[in-house]
Design an enzyme around this catalytic site. Structure first.
Site, mmCIF file in Angstrom:
data_model
loop_
_atom_site.group_PDB
_atom_site.id
_atom_site.type_symbol
_atom_site.label_atom_id
_atom_site.label_comp_id
_atom_site.label_asym_id
_atom_site.label_seq_id
_atom_site.Cartn_x
_atom_site.Cartn_y
_atom_site.Cartn_z
ATOM 1 N N CYS B 168 7.779 30.212 0.805
ATOM 2 C CA CYS B 168 6.783 29.288 0.230
ATOM 3 C C CYS B 168 6.253 28.247 1.213
ATOM 4 O O CYS B 168 5.319 27.518 0.881
ATOM 5 C CB CYS B 168 7.377 28.603 -0.985
ATOM 6 S SG CYS B 168 8.198 29.771 -2.061
ATOM 7 N N HIS B 301 5.186 19.520 -2.767
ATOM 8 C CA HIS B 301 5.399 20.929 -3.111
ATOM 9 C C HIS B 301 5.461 21.059 -4.631
ATOM 10 O O HIS B 301 4.819 21.928 -5.197
ATOM 11 C CB HIS B 301 6.695 21.414 -2.456
ATOM 12 C CG HIS B 301 6.898 22.884 -2.538
ATOM 13 N ND1 HIS B 301 6.019 23.793 -1.987
ATOM 14 C CD2 HIS B 301 7.884 23.633 -3.123
ATOM 15 C CE1 HIS B 301 6.448 25.028 -2.220
ATOM 16 N NE2 HIS B 301 7.567 24.952 -2.923
ATOM 17 N N HIS B 338 1.946 28.310 -8.333
ATOM 18 C CA HIS B 338 2.599 28.394 -7.030
ATOM 19 C C HIS B 338 2.100 29.662 -6.344
ATOM 20 O O HIS B 338 2.416 30.771 -6.767
ATOM 21 C CB HIS B 338 4.116 28.438 -7.228
ATOM 22 C CG HIS B 338 4.889 28.304 -5.944
ATOM 23 N ND1 HIS B 338 4.306 28.388 -4.696
ATOM 24 C CD2 HIS B 338 6.211 28.076 -5.719
ATOM 25 C CE1 HIS B 338 5.220 28.230 -3.770
ATOM 26 N NE2 HIS B 338 6.386 28.030 -4.362
#
Lengths: 352, 410
Positions: B168, B301, B338
């Site tokens: 990620c 994030h 995401h």
């Protein structure tokens, strides 16, 4: 552009079908072939160069708690890196960067996870397997188990990704992003990757191509002291986007390579072998070691070490062409380090 | 870690492009983010029966008129998202010729993804499971370097490419490494970015971990229930100021800091104290030579999962102080989901837009924020504010923590 920093390999680590350590790469007899069955057609099998997994060393890695769900890809990577780290104390590992280069990555876990949820239903998909499917799982395990506190990065690509890893290492060292860098690669043969090679036509009987597995690691610094050899990535890598482009791109690459230096041939078993012969025909050649199969970026690492063992006062520089099997072409330039430690010490000695 | 070089080149951003579930370009994605449009919708790309969660922030594919239908059919979804985003960035930077080719064909590509053309890999595995020989077209177009080839074909690029797969944080790392390439003199101009397409295996995987929300995604909220998966792509043109000036390109901002640290705690769980993220922030700020209080906006994030948000909130609280209000902070994942390997690049674009306009993406869906970040979360309707520096942070599986600092130019 600035002057390019010369990198020095201070230690190496190797897992290959021929054994452990750099000396496994320089044996004069090829490793034993094994047969692997196709998952879609178990009656058909193909020869491969596999790592001997019956060696007790693999049990040690399998018992490592962090690796309890990992497979060969991570185990090979950790073993190669550990060899390269022999004698390096913990504080020195704190600012050590790790660049891991992969081609097929965790395909074994992806195939298992996929077949699990397809056969048992999505609600029974394994939460234990899934995290191991990501490309950087093995890199993460290596950093955690071996206590590498610097930056880490996973790169994906064909043989040429090894060169990209080397470039990244140079940039990190140049900018002080890390104090030393471990450049490593790992590859595991699975039935799914074997099926992929069959699809690509690489396993046809007439071809010498053999899938291989293993790992490689180089500990890179900018310091020539105690170095085994020095190395530099080519200033360019040339991409090809189709088979049609390959020959002209390879010819262009050959024209840019220094012509007076000996070349260590690296494509003798791959489908790119004839191309290598054609475009490098006029270059002086360093006689290669026996064929060790194709493990993509890992092969590039093996070839780097193999060529380095041929450096000598009489042959202080060698070029290593890197023929990416699906995307990019490039080369490496190896140099003898005066008062360097060549020949590469056997594993037993560096472990001591 | 500070640079060893005396004077490194100034790196500027001269083009941005993105595709998200909110829009097929930068303007539409930005407008809808500010309006609070939710990108979540039922997934119709693949079957989700048996999963707890059935929704994701699925993007509409932008048209690619320059490609013939047979060519288009060969492209994995990841390339269908990446090519339009890269085109937008090239066009804004003045690097797209009338024939849709890149004006600097030798420009290197620095890419990020976690799954490449996964849906092709799935088709291949499906054939093997059925006892059939797989087809080359599936296996050949699955690996991430194939998307590099697709981009090179689309724009006639002839430079080298590197593909980063740090889960990620990959997108942030691709931008960070592109900047490092320029700082070190390895390149003068780089096309860098990330892309990710929704794929069944990854969706099922996240669902199996029970971290997908079946409700609204509410990053940093006490009642958060998990993350929303998304898809998209973002690309940036990074170049040395000297290179940009030489071709009379207008810089949008500078990239001044990139910090990266590895969390050794666990494969999927961050260390509870967020220490690795703190190290990444520290490193990026040191490189940018700016103090923490000068960061006006932080794009966090903020996945909306229990463990991530708690660890992240602790890290920021340790770094910026108890009850901190500056930088203002939000996570855009509440609306776009995401996007995994693309997240760092997409969120960098949102951060740059905030820097340019002074408008901050609100923290949507967080009605009862975690106490550590309560004062810092951007509220809907906040007035624009002048910003000099912004930060974008990403945390990934495997312990990758990356932070980028963007600073205004001129």
């Amino acid at each position: 552009m600035v002057d390019r920093l010369l990198l020095h390999a201070r230690a190496v680590g190797v897992v290959s079908p021929a054994g452990f350590g750099a000396e496994s790469l320089i044996q004069r007899t090829p490793p034993k072939e094994h047969a692997m069955q196709l998952s879609s057609s178990p009656s058909r099998s193909f020869p491969i160069f596999a790592v001997d997994r019956s060696h007790p060393r693999w049990r040690t890695w399998a018992e490592e708690p962090r690796l309890r769900r990992a497979g060969g890809l991570a185990q090979f990577l950790l073993e190669a890196i550990q060899q390269a780290l022999a004698g390096i104390d913990e504080p020195s590992r704190q600012r050590m960067g790790l660049i891991a280069v992969l081609n097929n990555g965790s395909i074994a876990h992806i195939a298992r996870f996929f077949s699990g949820y397809r056969s048992q239903g999505r609600r029974f998909a394994s939460p234990l397997l899934f995290p191991e499917t990501v490309y950087n799982a093995a890199t993460s395990h290596a950093a955690a188990v071996l206590g590498l506190g610097g930056p880490s990065c996973s790169l994906v690509g064909d043989e040429s990704a090894w060169i990209e890893g080397l470039r990244m290492a140079r940039v990190w060292l140049e900018l002080g992003h890390a104090s030393t860098v471990l450049l490593a690669a790992s590859e595991e043969i699975t039935t799914a990757s074997l099926a992929a090679f069959q699809c690509a036509g690489w396993l046809r009987g007439s071809r010498p191509f053999r899938p291989a597995e293993g790992a490689v690691a180089l500990l890179l610094t900018v310091q020539p002291e105690s170095a085994l050899f020095a190395l530099e990535a080519a200033p360019i890598s040339l991409p090809y986007t189709s088979r049609k482009e390959l020959l002209p791109v390879a010819a262009r690459l050959a024209r840019k390579m220094p012509t007076h230096l000996p070349v260590y041939p690296t494509a003798q078993g791959s489908w790119l072998g004839p191309l290598e012969k054609a475009v490098l025909g006029s270059h002086p050649v360093a006689e290669p070691y026996p064929y060790l199969g194709e493990a993509f970026p890992v092969s590039s690492g093996w070839q780097t070490i193999r060529a380095a063992t041929l450096l000598s006062e009489g042959r202080p520089e060698i070029l290593v062409p890197i023929w990416g099997s699906s995307h990019q072409l490039s080369w490496l330039h190896l140099r003898l380090v005066r008062r360097g430690r060549l020949p590469i010490p056997p594993l037993g000695r560096s472990e001591a | 870690m500070a640079s060893q070089r005396e004077a490194r080149p100034v790196v500027v951003v001269t083009g941005i492009g993105m595709v998200t579930a909110l829009g097929v370009d930068v303007a539409s994605s930005w407008d809808r983010m500010l309006e609070g449009k939710d990108g979540a919708r039922p997934v119709d790309l693949f079957a989700t029966e048996g999963c707890r969660c059935r929704s994701a922030a699925q993007a509409a594919l932008p048209p690619l008129p320059s490609l013939a239908p047979p060519e288009l059919r060969k492209l994995p979804r990841a390339s269908r998202l990446a090519i339009p985003a890269a085109r937008e960035a090239l066009a804004q930077a003045g690097l797209l010729a009338a024939d849709q080719r890149a004006r600097l064909p030798q420009m290197p590509l620095c890419l990020a993804t976690t799954e490449g053309g996964m849906e092709f890999g799935e088709r291949f595995l499906e054939e093997l499971l059925a006892g059939r020989k797989g087809r080359l077209q599936w296996v050949g177009r699955y690996q991430p370097h194939q998307q590099a080839i697709d981009l090179q074909r689309a724009f006639g690029l002839r430079g080298r490419s590197v593909v980063i797969a740090n889960s990620c944080s990959s997108g942030a790392d691709a931008l960070g490494y592109a900047a490092q390439m320029i700082w070190s003199g390895e390149a003068a101009c780089v096309l860098a970015g990330g892309f990710e397409a929704l794929a069944e295996t990854v969706f099922v995987g996240f669902d199996s971990l029970r971290i997908l929300t079946t409700d609204r995604c509410a990053p940093f909220d006490r009642g958060r229930t998990g993350l929303l998966l998304g898809e998209g792509a973002a690309f940036l043109i990074l170049e040395s100021l000297e290179h940009a000036s030489g071709r009379h390109a207008r810089p949008l901002c500078r990239i001044t800091g990139y910090g990266q640290a590895t969390d050794l705690h666990h494969l999927t769980q961050p260390a509870p104290d967020g220490s690795a993220l703190c190290r990444a922030i520290e490193s990026a700020l040191a490189q940018a030579k700016v103090e923490p209080e000068t960061i006006g906006y932080l794009n966090a994030h903020g996945t909306g999962t229990s463990l991530n948000d708690e660890s992240e909130a602790r890290a920021y609280s340790r770094f910026f102080g108890v009850g901190w209000q500056i930088p203002r902070m939000s996570s855009v994942k509440a609306m776009i989901g995401h996007t995994l390997g693309a997240a760092g690049a997409i969120e960098a674009v949102f951060s740059i837009l905030a820097l340019q306009t002074g408008r901050l993406p609100p923290q949507w869906n967080s009605v009862s924020p975690l106490p550590e970040v309560e004062q810092a979360l951007v509220r809907p309707g906040e007035s624009p504010r002048p910003l000099s520096h912004v930060m974008s942070a990403n945390v990934g599986f495997g312990g990758s923590n990356s932070t980028l600092v963007f600073s205004s130019h001129g």
